[in-house]
Every structure is written in C-alpha cells, then in structure tokens.
Design a protein around this motif. Structure first.
Motif, PDB file in Angstrom:
ATOM      1  N   LEU A   1      55.211   6.846  26.536  1.00 26.42           N
ATOM      2  CA  LEU A   1      55.086   5.669  28.438  1.00 26.42           C
ATOM      3  C   LEU A   1      56.262   5.526  28.891  1.00 26.42           C
ATOM      4  CD1 LEU A   1      52.285   3.420  28.048  1.00 26.42           C
ATOM      5  CD2 LEU A   1      52.712   5.206  30.228  1.00 26.42           C
TER       6      LEU A   1
ATOM      7  N   PHE B   1      57.941   8.931  30.175  1.00 24.29           N
ATOM      8  CA  PHE B   1      57.189   9.373  31.065  1.00 24.29           C
ATOM      9  C   PHE B   1      57.901   8.608  32.361  1.00 24.29           C
ATOM     10  CE2 PHE B   1      53.571   8.252  34.328  1.00 24.29           C
ATOM     11  CZ  PHE B   1      53.170   9.474  34.321  1.00 24.29           C
ATOM     12  N   ASN B   2      57.542   7.063  32.550  1.00 24.28           N
ATOM     13  CA  ASN B   2      58.654   6.460  33.306  1.00 24.28           C
ATOM     14  C   ASN B   2      59.201   6.318  33.968  1.00 24.28           C
ATOM     15  OD1 ASN B   2      56.213   4.698  34.562  1.00 24.28           O
ATOM     16  ND2 ASN B   2      55.257   4.225  32.043  1.00 24.28           N
TER      17      ASN B   2
ATOM     18  N   ALA C   1      47.822   7.101  32.661  1.00 21.98           N
ATOM     19  CA  ALA C   1      49.042   8.117  31.937  1.00 21.98           C
ATOM     20  C   ALA C   1      49.562   7.987  31.012  1.00 21.98           C
ATOM     21  CB  ALA C   1      50.653   7.315  32.453  1.00 21.98           C
TER      22      ALA C   1
ATOM     23  N   ASP D   1      49.857   3.011  33.955  1.00 17.82           N
ATOM     24  CA  ASP D   1      50.266   2.932  32.412  1.00 17.82           C
ATOM     25  C   ASP D   1      48.856   3.205  31.624  1.00 17.82           C
ATOM     26  OD1 ASP D   1      52.213   3.084  32.707  1.00 17.82           O
ATOM     27  OD2 ASP D   1      53.168   0.745  32.004  1.00 17.82           O
TER      28      ASP D   1
END
Lengths: 267, 205
Positions: A114, A117-118, A199, A196
């Motif tokens: 995560l 991804f962010n 995701a 989140d």
C-alpha cells in the motif's frame, strides 16, 4: 593562454561584483523586512497570532461535529476499557518483547504494498523504490516479513496511506470525525481509509479469515504500542478528547509533510 | 591552446564552486550552529545528571534546576494562553503561570529520568521567521525505532531558551494551546486553573 586567463579573470570579476547583488542583496532586503517586522511585533502581539507559521489545519482546529464526537469518544473509551486495553495489556504481559517485535514487523511488511502504491501516486520516487525493495527483501530473506532485514541495508521507508496521498494532492482535512470503534479521523482520512481498503492487494489475494486475523492482530499491536501514550494522556491531560484531537491533527499534518516539521523560513 | 583553455575553465569552475560552497552557507550557518551547539550541550548535561544520579531525589532536584534554567515556562505559558492573555485578570494569569510551570515539570522531569540507554544525534537546524530556531534530533532507543524530537529555541541573553518540544511532529505548544483553549472557551479561566491545581496536587501526592 591569455584568452583562458582573461576568461578566468572575467569569471572572477563577475563573481566578486555579481555575488553581492545576486546572493546578498535579495535576502538582505528580505531580512530587513523581517528585522522590521520582528522589531515591531512584541511578544504580547505575537501570542495573539496563530503561532510559528504552522498550517491552518494545526492552528485552527475544525471540529463542528464536537457535540457528536465527544459522546462517541466516551463510547469508544468504554469499549477500550472493557475489551481492547485489557487484551493489549495481556498481550504485553504474555508475549516477550522479541515476539511482539516479530508480529509488528510482519504486520508492517503487509502494509508495504500500500505504501508503494501511494508513494507512486504521490510521485515519491525514493520511497517507491525503497518500498519495493523492502517488500521484496523482507518477504523473502526476512521470512515473510518477520524480520526487518532491509533496515540493516538502510532501506527504511515511511508508511504512506491514501489519506496522505489526498493531502499531498492538496485536499483539505475537513472536519474532525470521531468514528465509533475506529477512532479519530477526518473527512480526508475517512476517504483515505476507504481507498486503502480497496487498493490493498491482500484484500483480493487472501481469504477473509486471513484479513480478519490480520485486522485483529493490528488492533492489538497498535493498542499495545499506544499503552504508554494513552496512559500518559489520561494522567496529564485536562481534557483527553481535546488532547487526542490535537495530537491526531498534528501527527497527520506531519505525516503528509513526511515527518519534517518545518518552520516558515526566511528563504 | 585548447587544453589550457579547458584548464582555466576548470579553475574558474572550481573557484566558483569553492566560493559558493564556502561563503554562502557559512554566512547562514553561524547562528543555527550555535543553536545546535546549545542543544548538544544541554543534552549532554541532562545525560550526565541522569547517569551520575546518586539517588532519585537529587537527580530530580538537579533536573528541575536545569529545567527552570533552560526552559522558558513563562513564555510558553503566555503562548499557550494565546488571545486569552488579554481577557483574563492579572491574578488569573499569575496563578496560571505558576501552576503551568509545575504542570510542565511533572510532565517532563519523570520522562527525562527514564532515559537510560538512549543516545541522541542532532540531525539539523533551521532559523525561523520569528527569530526562533528549530534544532532537529533523533533519539536512539535500545529497543524499537528511533524517535524524532525537535526543539524550538528563542535567543535569550547571548544564549538560548527552549520554548517548545516537538516529538514526532507533535508540538507541546500547539497541543497545550488547543487543549487549554478548548477548556477556557467552554468553562472559563477559573475552571482551567482549578483543573491544573487538581492535576498538580494529585501528582505531588
């Protein structure tokens, strides 16, 4: 030769004459202004202002829902006292520090995809690469994340979530919200939490049993981590609701700025 | 001809680089360096007291003395009161400042006493717009991850005084200002002082 030398001299000349204009003149005029404003503003006047130039989210707390938030906070503390805190204390008493560190390490590793991804969404190249290699190394050499091997190679990373991403993109925090059970948040972080949730790759690759156990472990681990802080707040704070609200808002603000508490500087 | 020209370019660039790297930061660094130096000394002083403490009471007394010398609790107190400085009576203010000093002592001295295996490193310093300085440190603990602690300083009589401690991005000044402000707004200044009295007395028992 003479051409070269004259070039050198012309550079030197340029430097000695231009330098004062370029680098001293501009800040000086600024500094003059600063000096003046510093001299004209007394401590008494300063105390009326918002502070040292922190963002408005920190200095002007937005809590229009306080009348609802406070009862919810009370409700959360009851649940905490009855269930969560005792479990966290039991966990701390039963499992030695070494074991707890393995659990924390494991859980943190699960959050790295995560973060990756962010970090990509935030355009943070360094943290993206760090997260990628961290996850790769710790998931393999670190035995599924139980051991944080990557940090020995200075591959530390910051945790990034979608709430922070929205903040980096310029979204305001919005009103403070105390969610039942989930605790302190705001509009931005509530959206972030939802983002989140969808995701997170483990949400799709693993069974709900895995997800549930991970969530339960996360709650226990987080509460154990907060045992001392919350004890401290209860002991020293005159208004724990207001203290937690302030801590939450400042911490999230600092997370979005990647932990650097910056002053408004002259430059 | 060409190599020589190249060399003089090189010389010129080197000189440029030298001038820019030496002069410019040196001009800006001197004051922030003093701020760093101040925190280094203060940290060392506290660690010496903790390590050489013969017993709990003398350690606490010594820490209290350092605290009073180096932390401007009156300034912090007034900052925390913010705009209420103007509206409260002088008596209320005097009482608040007295209580607030004790409140801060109770909150921080026991924490400093817990420092045993910790070491700290200064990671940076900045000058602020208000004539204040921020010194950034990292505290390494025997277990767990390092903690980021920043100190805000204001110049005082040729040296500095600490006016804020910022742990992991959370400022004591801002926390207390918002916590106390919320109490003053809803219950009034006397209520705040009364709450402080209760905290301070409970703690000293």
């Amino acid at each position: 030769m003479s051409k070269g030398l004259s070039f050198t001299f012309s550079i030197l000349l340029l430097l000695t004459t231009a330098l004062p204009f370029n680098s001293f003149a501009a800040p000086e005029s600024n500094q003059d202004k600063e000096e003046n404003s510093k001299a004209s503003i007394t401590d008494e006047e300063f105390f009326e202002e918002d502070g040292f130039g922190e963002s408005e989210e920190v200095t002007k707390i937005s809590d229009p829902l306080e009348k609802i938030n406070r009862p919810v906070y009370k409700f959360n503390r009851v649940i905490d006292n009855v269930v969560v805190e005792p479990v966290a204390r039991g966990y701390r008493a039963a499992i030695p520090g070494w074991g707890r560190e393995r659990v924390r390490s494991f859980l943190k590793n699960l959050k790295v995809p995560l973060t990756l991804f962010n970090s990509v969404l935030q355009g943070d190249v360094d943290n993206s690469f760090h997260s990628f290699w961290r996850f790769t190394i710790n998931s393999t050499l670190g035995v599924g994340g139980l051991f944080d091997i990557a940090s020995y190679g200075n591959l530390s990373n910051r945790e990034e979530d979608f709430g922070q991403t929205l903040g980096v993109w310029g979204m305001n925090a919005g009103p403070y919200i105390m969610w039942p059970v989930l605790g302190p948040s705001n509009i931005r972080d509530s959206l972030g939490m939802t983002g989140d949730y969808f995701a997170d790759p483990f949400h799709y690759t693993h069974s709900w049993e895995f997800e549930d156990s991970r969530n339960v472990l996360t709650v226990i681990d987080t509460r154990e981590q907060f045992l001392d802080l919350l004890d401290d707040i209860d002991k020293t704070s005159l208004d724990p609701y207001a203290t937690i609200r302030s801590l939450y808002i400042q911490k999230r603000d600092s997370d979005i700025k990647n932990g650097s508490y910056t002053l408004k500087t002259n430059k | 001809m060409i190599p020589i020209m190249k060399r003089s370019y090189l010389i010129a660039i080197t000189i440029c680089a030298l001038i820019f790297s030496q002069i410019l930061p040196a001009q800006a660094a001197s004051e922030t360096d003093q701020a760093k130096h101040y925190i280094q000394q203060l940290g060392d002083k506290v660690l010496v007291v903790i390590k050489n403490g013969s017993n709990d009471r003398t350690t606490e007394e010594k820490l209290t003395k350092i605290f009073d010398q180096e932390i401007d609790t009156a300034w912090i107190g007034k900052f925390v009161l913010g705009r209420y400085n103007r509206t409260i009576t002088p008596q209320q203010k005097t009482e608040f400042l007295k209580l607030y000093r004790k409140f801060l002592l109770d909150a921080y001295v026991p924490k400093f006493k817990e420092y045993t295996g910790e070491t700290f490193k200064i990671t940076g310093a900045q000058a602020g717009q208000r004539g204040d300085y921020l010194v950034q440190t990292k505290i390494f603990r025997p277990q767990g991850e390092p903690v980021l602690v920043d100190y805000r300083l204001k110049p005082a009589g040729g040296s500095f005084k600490v006016i804020d401690i910022i742990a992991e991005g959370v400022s004591t000044l801002n926390t207390h200002r918002s916590e106390f402000g919320s109490i003053i707004a809803s219950e009034g200044m006397d209520a705040l002082n009364k709450k402080l009295v209760n905290k301070v007395i409970v703690k000293t028992k």
